[in-house]
Design an enzyme around this catalytic site. Structure first.
Site, PDB file in Angstrom:
ATOM      1  N   LEU A  98       7.544 -19.918  96.845  1.00 30.47           N
ATOM      2  CA  LEU A  98       8.507 -18.846  96.700  1.00 30.47           C
ATOM      3  C   LEU A  98       8.261 -17.749  97.467  1.00 30.47           C
ATOM      4  CD1 LEU A  98      10.569 -16.966  95.172  1.00 30.47           C
ATOM      5  CD2 LEU A  98       9.003 -16.764  93.368  1.00 30.47           C
TER       6      LEU A  98
ATOM      7  N   TYR B 206       3.760   5.442 101.206  1.00 27.84           N
ATOM      8  CA  TYR B 206       3.673   3.503 101.955  1.00 27.84           C
ATOM      9  C   TYR B 206       2.101   3.498 101.582  1.00 27.84           C
ATOM     10  CZ  TYR B 206       3.751  -0.542 104.508  1.00 27.84           C
ATOM     11  OH  TYR B 206       3.333  -1.849 105.071  1.00 27.84           O
TER      12      TYR B 206
ATOM     13  N   ASP C 116      18.051  -7.775  94.845  1.00 31.19           N
ATOM     14  CA  ASP C 116      17.308  -6.502  95.009  1.00 31.19           C
ATOM     15  C   ASP C 116      16.356  -6.542  93.927  1.00 31.19           C
ATOM     16  OD1 ASP C 116      16.404  -4.110  95.142  1.00 31.19           O
ATOM     17  OD2 ASP C 116      18.472  -3.242  95.059  1.00 31.19           O
TER      18      ASP C 116
ATOM     19  N   LYS D 138       0.133   0.585  99.188  1.00 32.21           N
ATOM     20  CA  LYS D 138      -0.364  -0.605  99.669  1.00 32.21           C
ATOM     21  C   LYS D 138      -1.768  -0.665  99.274  1.00 32.21           C
ATOM     22  CE  LYS D 138       2.921  -2.598 102.019  1.00 32.21           C
ATOM     23  NZ  LYS D 138       3.325  -4.171 101.299  1.00 32.21           N
TER      24      LYS D 138
END
Ligand SMILES: NC(=O)c1ccc[n+]([C@@H]2O[C@H](COP(=O)([O-])OP(=O)(O)OC[C@H]3O[C@@H](n4cnc5c(N)ncnc54)[C@H](OP(=O)(O)O)[C@@H]3O)[C@@H](O)[C@H]2O)c1
Length: 258
Positions: free
Chosen positions: A7, A151, A61, A155
């Site tokens: 997946l 961002y 989404d 992470k």
């Protein structure tokens, strides 16, 4: 023998496409997920005819509440033995000047959806005593990133969460890998508005196929953290030895236009 299922989220573009190509070459059946159905369908057709595998596409989404559960429900008949959480995006600019919805949407996708998919699919993998999870973090995970603050923080979450989950699953037959690419030639820079940044301008971004192959091999070897590229490895090591203010300043410099 029945083929196993991989997946891959974020499979309509960039690294996700290249992970799908490696998985198809390795004779995994595929489940490809992203929002853009035409890109997913074209890739599925290409890979199933080239490699004789089955490729299923699901347009979703993943930042929408409930979307990871719907994906899990749709795959109950053939749960994946590999989960690659690749869907993600960034933005750039001073945090207070960016729309709040961009920051919260980023956390919904980069963090919450990834976490939910790990929980939903990870439990079945643990029961079956077999599975590989790869979460795409970034070299951004190792330090704060002014002008891409959300961002970089997202992470950092991916890296920390993946390392902890890998530890909890030691000896279970399930491995978790945080893959940390540096600047890579995909749709990411345009979406994040950083194509003109020093980071993307000062060196040629890495080739997405090379980066994906590195991640795939690290995942199959059961590595917990995999940083792609010599310079990126040096950078990730270097920030551990450097004052936090200094590395934040360097990241700010790299995130500004060159
Ligand atoms: N390129 C780099 O320099 C770099 C470096 C380090 C880490 N990364 C990470 O690598 C991962 C892949 O990015 P990429 O570089 O391949 O960029 P990309 O080409 O922009 O691909 C991003 C993928 O995420 C999917 N996506 C975005 N929003 C989504 C949503 N709401 N729901 C489902 N899917 C969504 C996109 O598909 P749709 O638009 O069709 O939904 C696309 O397939 C990201 O997690 C990124 O943070 C990239």
């Amino acid at each position: 023998m029945a083929r196993k299922v991989a997946l891959i989220t974020g499979a309509s573009s960039g690294l996700g496409v290249e992970f799908a190509r490696v998985a198809a070459r390795e004779k995994f059946d595929l489940v490809l997920v992203a929002r853009r159905l035409p890109q997913l369908t074209a890739l599925a057709q290409e890979l199933s005819s080239a490699h004789g595998i089955e490729a299923r596409v699901i347009a979703s989404d993943l930042s929408r509440i409930g979307a990871p559960q719907e994906l899990f429900d749709a795959l109950q008949a053939r749960p994946p033995s590999i989960l690659i959480n690749c869907a993600g995006f960034g933005d750039s600019g001073a945090f207070l000047d960016l729309p709040l919805a961009s920051a919260t949407g980023m956390l919904e996708l980069n963090c919450r959806a990834l976490l939910e998919l790990c929980w939903l699919f990870g439990r079945g993998m643990r029961d079956r005593k077999e599975g590989r999870i790869m979460n795409i973090a970034s070299t951004a995970a190792f330090q704060p990133g002014p002008f891409m603050a959300t961002y970089y923080a997202s992470k950092s979450f991916v890296l920390s969460f993946s390392e902890a989950l890998a530890h909890e699953l030691r000896g279970s037959g399930v491995t978790v890998t945080a893959h940390c690419p540096g600047a890579t030639a995909t749709g990411f820079a345009a979406t994040a508005g950083v194509a003109g940044s020093r980071l993307f301008q000062q060196q040629k971004p890495a080739d997405a196929a090379t980066v994906a192959l590195h991640g795939w091999r690290a995942m199959q070897a059961g590595k917990t953290v995999a940083v792609q590229g010599v310079m990126n490895k040096l950078g990730a090591f270097g920030v551990r030895l450097s004052p936090r203010k200094l590395v934040a300043g360097l990241a700010a410099h790299l995130n500004k236009p060159g």
